[in-house]
Design a protein around this motif. Structure first.
Motif, PDB file in Angstrom:
ATOM      1  N   TYR A  45      -3.117  -4.911  -9.759  1.00 19.01           N
ATOM      2  CA  TYR A  45      -3.311  -3.337  -9.565  1.00 19.01           C
ATOM      3  C   TYR A  45      -2.676  -2.604 -10.967  1.00 19.01           C
ATOM      4  O   TYR A  45      -1.813  -3.374 -11.590  1.00 19.01           O
ATOM      5  N   PRO A  46      -3.547  -1.702 -11.476  1.00 24.88           N
ATOM      6  CA  PRO A  46      -4.684  -1.006 -10.999  1.00 24.88           C
ATOM      7  C   PRO A  46      -5.968  -2.086 -10.998  1.00 24.88           C
ATOM      8  O   PRO A  46      -5.837  -3.031 -11.808  1.00 24.88           O
ATOM      9  N   GLN A  81       2.297   1.768  -3.429  1.00 22.17           N
ATOM     10  CA  GLN A  81       1.163   2.374  -4.388  1.00 22.17           C
ATOM     11  C   GLN A  81       0.950   3.876  -4.000  1.00 22.17           C
ATOM     12  O   GLN A  81       0.684   4.878  -4.791  1.00 22.17           O
ATOM     13  N   ASP A  82       0.911   4.137  -2.897  1.00 18.33           N
ATOM     14  CA  ASP A  82       0.520   5.586  -2.447  1.00 18.33           C
ATOM     15  C   ASP A  82       1.649   6.465  -2.726  1.00 18.33           C
ATOM     16  O   ASP A  82       1.680   7.749  -3.258  1.00 18.33           O
ATOM     17  N   SER A 124       3.628   5.369 -12.436  1.00 14.57           N
ATOM     18  CA  SER A 124       2.577   4.331 -12.895  1.00 14.57           C
ATOM     19  C   SER A 124       2.797   2.961 -12.346  1.00 14.57           C
ATOM     20  O   SER A 124       4.440   2.515 -12.625  1.00 14.57           O
ATOM     21  N   LYS A 149       0.790  -1.136  -0.139  1.00 16.45           N
ATOM     22  CA  LYS A 149      -0.123  -0.008   0.057  1.00 16.45           C
ATOM     23  C   LYS A 149       0.932   1.275   0.009  1.00 16.45           C
ATOM     24  O   LYS A 149       0.466   2.254  -0.720  1.00 16.45           O
ATOM     25  N   ALA A 209       3.836   5.996  -5.368  1.00 12.89           N
ATOM     26  CA  ALA A 209       3.650   6.182  -7.005  1.00 12.89           C
ATOM     27  C   ALA A 209       2.703   7.243  -7.308  1.00 12.89           C
ATOM     28  O   ALA A 209       3.072   7.888  -8.282  1.00 12.89           O
ATOM     29  N   ASN A 210       1.508   7.057  -6.587  1.00 12.97           N
ATOM     30  CA  ASN A 210       0.622   7.967  -6.912  1.00 12.97           C
ATOM     31  C   ASN A 210       0.955   9.363  -6.474  1.00 12.97           C
ATOM     32  O   ASN A 210       0.366  10.190  -7.435  1.00 12.97           O
ATOM     33  N   CYS A 211       1.485   9.501  -5.627  1.00 10.32           N
ATOM     34  CA  CYS A 211       1.899  11.005  -5.168  1.00 10.32           C
ATOM     35  C   CYS A 211       2.869  11.555  -6.238  1.00 10.32           C
ATOM     36  O   CYS A 211       2.960  12.829  -6.362  1.00 10.32           O
ATOM     37  N   THR A 212       3.807  10.856  -6.745  1.00 11.07           N
ATOM     38  CA  THR A 212       4.887  11.162  -7.483  1.00 11.07           C
ATOM     39  C   THR A 212       4.411  11.098  -9.001  1.00 11.07           C
ATOM     40  O   THR A 212       5.771  11.371  -9.807  1.00 11.07           O
ATOM     41  N   GLY A 213       3.559  10.404  -9.452  1.00  5.70           N
ATOM     42  CA  GLY A 213       3.195  10.445 -10.781  1.00  5.70           C
ATOM     43  C   GLY A 213       3.870   9.237 -11.591  1.00  5.70           C
ATOM     44  O   GLY A 213       3.781   9.105 -12.735  1.00  5.70           O
TER      45      GLY A 213
END
Length: 276
Positions: free
Chosen positions: A202-203, A187-188, A196, A184, A190-194
């Motif tokens: 996942y996704p 994932q968090d 993929s 988790k 990676a989402n924050c820094t752009g």
């Protein structure tokens, strides 16, 4: 009744989840119903997910090698090792089948140091760097240190121009792919820094499992009619996907498989790819 996951945690048995996994093999309603009945007869409190998998696989194999092979995809990805070189080739093929131009195993100079890049892809003039994190067992997962490390490499590489598909190009984006799962925190971050991420699940709507099934892009390692040694020989010949064997069966002849066995292998391959 509770079952024991690979992590050792015990969770309630989810019959609907097992039913869905059987349905994705292409098995019909009657076979799914009968399989669930047979599996539940042999279950006990605390049974491992690995044991349930073995029960389901054996039942499916009695009916169809094709059904069993499609149930075997996650394990088949783990067989693209031991170092993961063939997993990188497999991921490259996944993107190539989706219309991307691809290059693998690149050594590129960043602003500060040089880097080995697993895969570079281009589509619609967008160039993406792909890094593959291969795990040879179901227990392995990629934690937050993975995207943190790759982000620093990506930033160093995108600060400099490269000769990739033509001259004077830069990386626009970065994807990290694993055959297992990301934590988790990974994932968090990676989402924050752009960045993929692409993993087995996942996704949620466009994960590795769905890409394989949607594109009918099954690795040859899922075939039950081939031995481990035969699979390795075919991978060396660059026959990565099941449909490669259907398009060109010469590789099977080259590694010394008899005509009768080739017929059985191609029959299973066709079942997996829904060509018959």
């Amino acid at each position: 009744m509770k079952i024991t996951k690979h992590s050792g945690h015990k969770v309630p048995f989810d019959k609907e989840k097992l039913k869905l996994s059987l349905k994705k093999t292409g098995a019909g309603t009657d076979l799914i119903r009968d399989s669930l009945v047979e599996i539940e007869k042999q279950m006990y409190d605390g049974i491992t997910t690995k044991e349930i998998y073995k029960l389901a696989f054996a039942i499916l194999k009695k009916t169809s090698n094709g059904f069993a092979a499609r149930y075997n995809i996650k394990l088949a990805l783990q067989m693209l090792g031991p170092a993961g070189f063939f997993f990188e080739k497999f991921i490259s093929r996944l993107y190539a089948e989706d219309g991307f131009k691809t290059k693998i195993n690149l050594t590129l100079q960043g602003k500060c140091v040089s880097h080995e890049v697993d895969i570079a892809i281009i589509k619609n003039n967008i160039i993406t760097m792909i890094e593959c994190k291969f795990h040879g067992s179901k227990e392995g997962s990629s934690d937050v240190k993975v995207p943190m490390y790759i982000l620093s490499r990506f930033n160093d590489l995108k600060a400099k121009r490269h000769t990739l598909f033509s001259n004077n190009e830069t990386f626009d984006s970065c994807i990290i792919v694993t055959n297992n799962r990301f934590t988790k925190d990974a994932q968090d971050f990676a989402n924050c820094t752009g960045i993929s991420l692409l993993s087995w699940d996942y996704p949620q709507d466009n994960n590795l499992k769905n890409k394989i099934n949607k594109g009918v892009l099954y690795p040859i390692t899922c075939l039950t009619t081939l031995s481990t040694v035969e699979k390795e020989k075919l991978l060396i010949l660059n026959q990565i996907l099941v449909k490669d064997l259907i398009d060109d069966s010469q590789g099977l002849h080259k590694i010394g498989i008899s005509k009768n066995r080739i017929k059985n292998i191609l029959q299973e391959a066709s079942q997996i790819c829904k060509l018959i």
